[in-house]
Design a protein around this motif. Structure first.
Motif, PDB file in Angstrom:
ATOM      1  N   GLN A 105       1.641   3.011   2.541  1.00  0.00           N
ATOM      2  CA  GLN A 105       1.444   2.537   1.170  1.00  0.00           C
ATOM      3  C   GLN A 105       0.758   3.610   0.347  1.00  0.00           C
ATOM      4  O   GLN A 105      -0.249   4.180   0.763  1.00  0.00           O
ATOM      5  CB  GLN A 105       0.577   1.271   1.163  1.00  0.00           C
ATOM      6  CG  GLN A 105       0.309   0.737  -0.221  1.00  0.00           C
ATOM      7  CD  GLN A 105      -0.592  -0.484  -0.207  1.00  0.00           C
ATOM      8  OE1 GLN A 105      -1.205  -0.808   0.796  1.00  0.00           O
ATOM      9  NE2 GLN A 105      -0.662  -1.157  -1.331  1.00  0.00           N
ATOM     10  N   ARG A 110       3.664  -0.518  -3.623  1.00  0.00           N
ATOM     11  CA  ARG A 110       3.944  -1.504  -2.584  1.00  0.00           C
ATOM     12  C   ARG A 110       4.031  -0.828  -1.221  1.00  0.00           C
ATOM     13  O   ARG A 110       4.453   0.318  -1.122  1.00  0.00           O
ATOM     14  CB  ARG A 110       5.250  -2.218  -2.880  1.00  0.00           C
ATOM     15  CG  ARG A 110       5.189  -3.030  -4.166  1.00  0.00           C
ATOM     16  CD  ARG A 110       6.471  -3.735  -4.401  1.00  0.00           C
ATOM     17  NE  ARG A 110       6.598  -4.802  -3.413  1.00  0.00           N
ATOM     18  CZ  ARG A 110       7.301  -5.894  -3.599  1.00  0.00           C
ATOM     19  NH1 ARG A 110       7.974  -6.054  -4.715  1.00  0.00           N
ATOM     20  NH2 ARG A 110       7.369  -6.815  -2.670  1.00  0.00           N
ATOM     21  N   ALA A 111       3.662  -1.557  -0.201  1.00  0.00           N
ATOM     22  CA  ALA A 111       3.733  -1.036   1.161  1.00  0.00           C
ATOM     23  C   ALA A 111       5.185  -1.031   1.636  1.00  0.00           C
ATOM     24  O   ALA A 111       5.953  -1.939   1.339  1.00  0.00           O
ATOM     25  CB  ALA A 111       2.888  -1.883   2.092  1.00  0.00           C
TER      26      ALA A 111
END
Length: 152
Positions: A105, A110-111
């Motif tokens: 991330q 966003r991861a």
């Protein structure tokens, strides 16, 4: 009377001459197709050599190694190129299928993750991280490792 056919193509010493444009051979007698094949094979080797100063890991990530975190069942590897960061989780003892995951991330983003049952490694996952911190987490079975925020 003049001979016609293959005998005409033979030289005075009885040696066959190279075929003309219809036979697609060159004056040396080597087929044009064979020369082109060799040229394409040699051109295909050039990308395998890689650029100097760039690590080409077996992991599929490009860039230089930025961080490696070892844990009991494997290691989490993070690679950095100019604008991207890439991560993989690699098993110490590849072989049996087991649950592996890797998550990456960039700060404010966003991861991105890859999770599944693998024999050797999970990933690679890549994020755009030009001038941003990143954090990575890798797990194999119930054991895991994390980097915290790095490359700030």
């Amino acid at each position: 009377m003049r001979p016609t056919g293959p005998a005409e193509a033979a030289g005075a010493a009885g040696q066959p001459a190279a075929a003309g444009p219809a036979g697609r051979t060159r004056p040396g007698g080597r087929p044009l197709l064979a020369r082109l094949l060799v040229l394409f094979l040699l051109a295909g080797l050039v990308p395998l050599l890689g650029a100097p100063g760039v690590a080409r890991a077996a992991s599929g990530c490009s860039g230089r190694p930025a961080k490696t975190v070892e844990f009991s069942t494997g290691e989490l590897r993070v690679y950095k190129s100019r604008a991207h960061v890439c991560a993989v989780t690699v098993a110490k003892k590849p072989g049996k299928r087991r649950t592996m995951s890797v998550t990456l991330q960039a700060r404010g983003g966003r991861a991105v993750s890859d999770k599944g049952k693998y024999t050797k490694m999970a990933g690679p996952v890549t994020v755009n991280a030009l001038n941003r911190c990143v954090r990575a987490t890798g797990a194999i079975g119930k054991k895991s490792a994390s980097t915290g925020w790095i490359l700030c």
